[in-house]
Design an enzyme around this catalytic site. Structure first.
Site, PDB file in Angstrom:
ATOM      1  N   LYS A 183       0.880  -1.178   0.000  1.00  0.00           N
ATOM      2  CA  LYS A 183       0.000   0.000   0.000  1.00  0.00           C
ATOM      3  C   LYS A 183       0.914   1.223   0.000  1.00  0.00           C
ATOM      4  O   LYS A 183       1.479   1.604   1.014  1.00  0.00           O
ATOM      5  CB  LYS A 183      -0.879  -0.008   1.253  1.00  0.00           C
ATOM      6  CG  LYS A 183      -2.150   0.820   1.140  1.00  0.00           C
ATOM      7  CD  LYS A 183      -1.968   2.290   0.858  1.00  0.00           C
ATOM      8  CE  LYS A 183      -1.953   3.125   2.100  1.00  0.00           C
ATOM      9  NZ  LYS A 183      -1.712   4.553   1.849  1.00  0.00           N
ATOM     10  N   GLY A 240       6.192   5.333   8.743  1.00  0.00           N
ATOM     11  CA  GLY A 240       5.210   6.402   8.905  1.00  0.00           C
ATOM     12  C   GLY A 240       5.239   6.933  10.326  1.00  0.00           C
ATOM     13  O   GLY A 240       6.275   6.872  10.996  1.00  0.00           O
ATOM     14  N   SER A 241       4.095   7.401  10.791  1.00  0.00           N
ATOM     15  CA  SER A 241       4.066   8.090  12.086  1.00  0.00           C
ATOM     16  C   SER A 241       4.150   7.114  13.250  1.00  0.00           C
ATOM     17  O   SER A 241       3.768   5.945  13.147  1.00  0.00           O
ATOM     18  CB  SER A 241       2.779   8.907  12.206  1.00  0.00           C
ATOM     19  OG  SER A 241       1.682   8.039  12.386  1.00  0.00           O
ATOM     20  N   GLN A 243       2.352   7.269  15.895  1.00  0.00           N
ATOM     21  CA  GLN A 243       0.984   6.943  16.321  1.00  0.00           C
ATOM     22  C   GLN A 243       0.424   5.740  15.548  1.00  0.00           C
ATOM     23  O   GLN A 243      -0.086   4.786  16.149  1.00  0.00           O
ATOM     24  CB  GLN A 243       0.113   8.181  16.082  1.00  0.00           C
ATOM     25  CG  GLN A 243      -1.243   8.104  16.692  1.00  0.00           C
ATOM     26  CD  GLN A 243      -2.163   9.171  16.081  1.00  0.00           C
ATOM     27  OE1 GLN A 243      -1.705  10.061  15.346  1.00  0.00           O
ATOM     28  NE2 GLN A 243      -3.441   9.079  16.372  1.00  0.00           N
ATOM     29  N   VAL A 244       0.549   5.761  14.239  1.00  0.00           N
ATOM     30  CA  VAL A 244       0.044   4.638  13.435  1.00  0.00           C
ATOM     31  C   VAL A 244       0.892   3.388  13.701  1.00  0.00           C
ATOM     32  O   VAL A 244       0.369   2.280  13.839  1.00  0.00           O
ATOM     33  CB  VAL A 244       0.018   4.999  11.930  1.00  0.00           C
ATOM     34  CG1 VAL A 244      -0.352   3.794  11.087  1.00  0.00           C
ATOM     35  CG2 VAL A 244      -0.956   6.133  11.672  1.00  0.00           C
ATOM     36  N   GLY A 245       2.202   3.579  13.828  1.00  0.00           N
ATOM     37  CA  GLY A 245       3.103   2.450  14.084  1.00  0.00           C
ATOM     38  C   GLY A 245       2.756   1.740  15.384  1.00  0.00           C
ATOM     39  O   GLY A 245       2.811   0.507  15.471  1.00  0.00           O
ATOM     40  N   GLU A 262       9.347   1.667  11.146  1.00  0.00           N
ATOM     41  CA  GLU A 262      10.263   2.812  11.040  1.00  0.00           C
ATOM     42  C   GLU A 262       9.434   4.060  11.235  1.00  0.00           C
ATOM     43  O   GLU A 262       8.666   4.446  10.352  1.00  0.00           O
ATOM     44  CB  GLU A 262      10.950   2.834   9.674  1.00  0.00           C
ATOM     45  CG  GLU A 262      11.833   1.639   9.392  1.00  0.00           C
ATOM     46  CD  GLU A 262      12.929   1.448  10.414  1.00  0.00           C
ATOM     47  OE1 GLU A 262      13.268   2.403  11.144  1.00  0.00           O
ATOM     48  OE2 GLU A 262      13.441   0.319  10.519  1.00  0.00           O
ATOM     49  N   CYS A 296      12.442  11.696   7.888  1.00  0.00           N
ATOM     50  CA  CYS A 296      12.477  11.154   9.258  1.00  0.00           C
ATOM     51  C   CYS A 296      13.773  11.550   9.922  1.00  0.00           C
ATOM     52  O   CYS A 296      13.859  11.647  11.140  1.00  0.00           O
ATOM     53  CB  CYS A 296      12.451   9.636   9.262  1.00  0.00           C
ATOM     54  SG  CYS A 296      11.229   8.932   8.254  1.00  0.00           S
ATOM     55  N   GLU A 405       7.826  15.785  16.890  1.00  0.00           N
ATOM     56  CA  GLU A 405       8.269  15.846  15.496  1.00  0.00           C
ATOM     57  C   GLU A 405       7.342  16.763  14.712  1.00  0.00           C
ATOM     58  O   GLU A 405       6.134  16.780  14.941  1.00  0.00           O
ATOM     59  CB  GLU A 405       8.213  14.437  14.892  1.00  0.00           C
ATOM     60  CG  GLU A 405       8.698  14.400  13.460  1.00  0.00           C
ATOM     61  CD  GLU A 405       8.684  12.999  12.870  1.00  0.00           C
ATOM     62  OE1 GLU A 405       7.728  12.253  13.121  1.00  0.00           O
ATOM     63  OE2 GLU A 405       9.627  12.667  12.130  1.00  0.00           O
TER      64      GLU A 405
HETATM   65  C1  UN1 Z   1      13.043   8.754   5.543  1.00  0.00           C
HETATM   66  O1  UN1 Z   1      12.957   9.970   5.711  1.00  0.00           O
HETATM   67  O2  UN1 Z   1      12.087   7.988   5.847  1.00  0.00           O
HETATM   68  O3  UN1 Z   1      18.955   9.047   5.530  1.00  0.00           O
HETATM   69  C2  UN1 Z   1      14.202   8.077   4.915  1.00  0.00           C
HETATM   70  C3  UN1 Z   1      18.228   9.702   4.785  1.00  0.00           C
HETATM   71  C4  UN1 Z   1      17.661   9.034   3.559  1.00  0.00           C
HETATM   72  C5  UN1 Z   1      16.451   8.223   3.899  1.00  0.00           C
HETATM   73  C6  UN1 Z   1      15.416   8.937   4.728  1.00  0.00           C
HETATM   74  N1  UN1 Z   1      18.688   8.198   2.972  1.00  0.00           N
HETATM   75  O4  UN1 Z   1      17.952  10.879   5.016  1.00  0.00           O
END
Ligand code: UN1
Length: 530
Positions: A183, A240-241, A243-245, A262, A296, A405
């Site tokens: 998805k 993703g977030s 909260q959802v994780g 992640e 992230c 975040e």
């Molecule tokens: C992400 O934001 O989910 O290290 C991945 C980094 C990238 C991957 C980020 N190679 O910033």
């Protein structure tokens, strides 16, 4: 896949779900618009129904058994061809990534390259996937370990790295002999369709990979996770977030499954008093505002020793205000638009939260409007979701802006006195994804590496930019301890099987039928005990 011409704009890509080896038309659809030009309908995608998602999982279950029987080096040939196809189509694919989710073209190229690197790495891993031969404690008995696929993997991905992050999941999951129902993000359904098409061209058999599109709660992502309880999904991999994780973790945990999660980050970037300040400020700017802060791994808190804070503050302000923002295809820009309205809204609201916390605004970021667009803006403010950088000053780690975040161009300045305070501040959020320190002191580097709770740590480099063959993932609220990429991700998509082969022709009992050497005489400790 189909294309529909648009007046004065590139064509709209009309995509379908792909279930059990065949495209599936759908009455209910959604549009994905270009965040740099809201008039541009980049993709029209279907909303998969609950029963379509279930059908995809059932097909994946049937296809997985066949796929697992294909020798791993042959499965890896598909991945090798995928890498070649990605390389051959890198430029148009990168341009489409930019158009659909708004990252600057050179970053889009980098994110496609990350998928190519991943394909190349795992093509050769198909010739390893090593198990072990282990000595037995009994004679005429052999011990082996094998990696076995887990089964049907549900993959759910975000829109900020719409090809690199899916490749981190799809490539190893499929290499290891699992089947996948994917998805993709509703921010990048077109990229997903193009990537999927390359998988088919690379020779992936029917039903081994299905794609189901959806948007938000009550759609395909949720339906897919429900299949864990229905017994049709054996493994979930989610980016993703938090909260959802967390809720995915609960659902999987009830079925005794370990998902790969992640999640978010509030990544610290420390600048000590002895740092190369030019290097540190360049790294801080890139970590905070690269990809408009929508990684992230983006920096959330810049933690600075008080002795260099005046200099860091002045330079960051000057350089952040000079960043060129605008059209992602313009090679001169530092960053492009926000990925979607939701991120923009949340980022706008963060300003009030910071002020209510008692932080002050060193650089007051705002949505760029036609009237306010300055000389550093090179886009269409009326049609795009653009924002100038925001830097909060006088932030303490107890403030909500230091803890939460916020995807967007925003970062906090936190003043500390010396290494110990810097490390304590860097560890003072519930997250632990990426981290960075700028210093010339080898002992501080060592103490930071050992003391920081983070899955990834940079010394004299930014918090972003993990290489494709290192373990990627975080501690605390940044995940559940699983890692992606490199050899480490193989543990996420296989289970160990221990096999013993007994050639003795008689029952041999482990631990019992083992000749034991005579133990040494016991020591005389009688006087010490009652
Ligand atoms: C992400 O934001 O989910 O290290 C991945 C980094 C990238 C991957 C980020 N190679 O910033």
């Amino acid at each position: 896949m189909d294309v529909k011409p648009q007046q004065g704009l590139p064509s709209t890509l009309v995509v379908q779900n792909f279930i059990a080896g065949a495209p599936r038309a759908s009455a209910a659809t959604f549009e994905r618009r270009n965040p740099a030009n809201r008039d541009d309908v980049v993709t029209v995608a279907p909303l998969a129904t609950a029963s379509e998602v279930q059908e995809a999982c059932k097909a994946a279950k049937a296809a997985q058994k066949q796929w697992a029987r294909v020798p791993a080096p042959q499965r890896a040939q598909v991945i090798g061809r995928l890498g070649e196809l990605l390389r051959a189509n890198k430029e148009p694919l990168s341009r489409f990534v930019s158009r659909e989710m708004g990252k600057p073209l050179r970053e889009a190229r980098g994110s496609v390259q990350e998928a190519i690197d991943t394909a190349e790495f795992f093509q050769s891993e198909g010739r390893r996937l090593y198990g072990q031969t282990v000595p037995s404690e009994l004679t005429q008995k052999e011990l082996f370990t094998y990696r076995r696929p887990i089964g049907v993997t549900a993959v759910i991905t975000a829109g900020n790295f719409p090809i690199a992050v899916p490749s981190w999941k799809l490539i190893p999951a499929l290499l290891c002999g699992n089947s996948v129902v994917w998805k993709p993000s509703d921010d990048a359904p077109g990229v997903a369709a193009l990537f999927f098409d390359l998988w088919l061209r690379a020779g992936l058999p029917d039903g081994v990979l299905s794609v189901v599109h959806g948007r938000g709660a009550g759609s395909a992502g949720e339906f897919l996770v429900q299949q864990v309880e229905a017994g049709l999904v054996d493994k979930v991999s989610f980016t993703g977030s938090t909260q959802v994780g967390r809720s995915i973790g609960e659902i999987c945990g009830r079925q005794l499954q370990t998902p790969s999660l992640e999640l978010g980050g509030k990544n610290p970037l420390v600048i000590l008093a002895d740092a190369d300040l030019e290097l540190a400020i360049e790294g801080a700017l890139w970590a905070s505002f690269g990809t408009a802060g929508q990684r992230c791994t983006s920096a959330g808190n810049i933690i600075v020793d008080q002795r260099v804070m005046p200099e860091v503050r002045a330079q960051l302000k000057r350089r952040a205000e000079a960043l060129v923002i605008g059209d992602p295809l313009n090679e001169a820009i530092a960053y492009g638009p926000m990925i979607n309205e939701r991120f923009l809204k949340n980022w706008i609201a963060q300003r009030e939260r910071g002020l209510a916390d008692g932080a002050s605004l060193l650089v007051d970021g705002a949505r760029i409007a036609k009237e306010t667009a300055g000389e550093h803006f090179v886009g269409d403010a009326e049609r795009g979701l653009y924002a100038t950088p925001r830097i909060f000053d006088k932030v303490t780690m107890s403030m909500s802006v230091a803890q939460e975040e916020c995807f967007g161009p925003t970062v906090n300045l936190v003043e500390v006195n010396g290494f110990d305070e810097a490390l304590a501040a860097a560890n003072a959020t519930p997250y632990g994804l990426s981290s960075a320190i700028y210093t010339r002191d080898a002992s501080a580097m060592l103490r930071f590496k050992e003391g920081i709770s983070a899955g990834m740590t940079s010394i004299n480099n930014s918090t972003t930019g993990a290489e494709a063959h290192l373990p990627f993932g975080g501690n605390g609220w940044s995940g559940n301890g699983t890692r992606e990429s490199g050899i480490w991700v193989i543990d996420a998509y296989t289970r160990w099987q221990a096999v013993n082969v007994d050639l003795a022709g008689k029952l041999q009992k482990a631990q019992i039928d083992v000749a034991d050497a005579a133990p040494p005489d016991p020591l005389d400790w009688a006087a010490l005990v009652q």
